[in-house]
Enzyme design. Sequence first.
Site, PDB file in Angstrom:
ATOM      1  N   CYS A   1      -0.275   4.038   2.312  1.00 45.07           N
ATOM      2  CA  CYS A   1      -0.002   3.827   3.742  1.00 45.07           C
ATOM      3  C   CYS A   1       1.482   4.041   4.053  1.00 45.07           C
ATOM      4  O   CYS A   1       1.824   4.605   5.081  1.00 45.07           O
ATOM      5  CB  CYS A   1      -0.357   2.402   4.180  1.00 45.07           C
ATOM      6  SG  CYS A   1      -1.869   1.783   3.497  1.00 45.07           S
ATOM      7  N   ASP A   2       2.351   3.558   3.180  1.00 42.77           N
ATOM      8  CA  ASP A   2       3.767   3.449   3.550  1.00 42.77           C
ATOM      9  C   ASP A   2       4.718   4.319   2.735  1.00 42.77           C
ATOM     10  O   ASP A   2       5.906   4.390   3.054  1.00 42.77           O
ATOM     11  CB  ASP A   2       4.217   1.983   3.402  1.00 42.77           C
ATOM     12  CG  ASP A   2       3.388   1.065   4.281  1.00 42.77           C
ATOM     13  OD1 ASP A   2       2.966   1.509   5.360  1.00 42.77           O
ATOM     14  OD2 ASP A   2       3.141  -0.083   3.877  1.00 42.77           O
TER      15      ASP A   2
ATOM     16  N   CYS B   1       0.834  -1.198   0.000  1.00 43.46           N
ATOM     17  CA  CYS B   1       0.000   0.000   0.000  1.00 43.46           C
ATOM     18  C   CYS B   1       0.870   1.250   0.000  1.00 43.46           C
ATOM     19  O   CYS B   1       1.416   1.646   1.029  1.00 43.46           O
ATOM     20  CB  CYS B   1      -0.899  -0.022   1.227  1.00 43.46           C
ATOM     21  SG  CYS B   1      -1.795   1.513   1.462  1.00 43.46           S
TER      22      CYS B   1
END
Length: 332
Positions: free
Chosen positions: A143-144, A140
């Site tokens: 997200c990261d 993701c």
Amino acid sequence: MRAAMERITDYKVIVIGSGPAGCTAAIYLSRANLAPLVLEGLQPGGQLTITTDVENYPGFPDGILGPKLMDLMRQQAERFGAVFKMEQVESVQLIGHPFTITTDSHIYECESLIVAAGASAMQIGLPSEKALQGFGVSYCATCDGFFFKNKEIVVVGGGDSAMEEATFLTKFASKVTVVHRREELRASKIMQDRARGNPKIQFILNSTVDEVIGTKEGGITSLKLRNLKSNDVTDFATQGLFVAIGHTPNTQVYAGQLELDERGYICLRHPHSTATNIQGVFACGDAVDHVYRQAVTAAGTGCMAALDCEKWLTHERITERWDLPVGEEDRD
Ligand code: NAP
């Protein structure tokens, strides 16, 4: 041992999943005075909550952030009486009424069920990939991505997701290399053009990742890449690996009860219905659809499932053409 769980019988209809399909089903059900319970799962809002801009959902000419879109859908369902709970379904009992749904904290009984459980990111399947998940291996970008500021990273995959992730990651990374197993990308032309036109993105084609090299302490240092034409394996220095190779449906808990296809997608009884092989259980969204997989198509089938469910509950629980074997429903 776990203490006996509370048994809750307050909800006639339960929706499993809170992505566009589940939320749309909840909007329609609650507007039909059925006040459903929505079991959100571990990722409330579904996959759109881990994307950035959604530019193709009708009604938002300037685009909208995925999490914002899901928040609005949820608010719309709650406005009419839907109840959302962040609980993960662990097992279901769909043979005979009432159905029982066991989550991590309660047992629910319901008369009708809509499965909108969505899909999850697929993994390459390497032991080294698994070992370094969260330590340089990610599924993701939203997200990261932030953790890879000024680093060089690799995105695996050749579809729209890979192009989207690669393009997004150039906001952080100094260089993004897309590794794809074939010569041609699967992605749509517009997404390909966007990625190809980005000076920070390069492509390594006809190649796969054989191994991820690194440690939990130090993160990733390189990948072993195999050229599928020459079979040569080379070390490719990189500090991050984003895997964007598609999704698998979240349907494991229904196996043996709901009819699933060979890839685990829920089979529907008729092309113009969301009815499954079990009366009173309807399915929609990415748990069913491996072709379109768009937020708007998921929302559309969520609407269909709610209408089918409402009809089933109010018309003597009979689904038209129900008793015919799959494939024979069209023969009038
Ligand atoms: P996808 O279209 O199925 O593409 C998966 C890609 O990963 C393919 O290129 C595939 O290679 C590769 N792949 C699969 N398994 C692999 C493995 N084990 N090792 C290495 N590579 C592997 O999946 P997606 O990109 O997630 O897209 C899914 C759907 O969502 C599509 O309909 C897409 O249009 C849609 N989507 C739309 C947007 C947007 O419009 N903004 C964004 C994301 C996704 P092959 O090509 O060789 O099979």
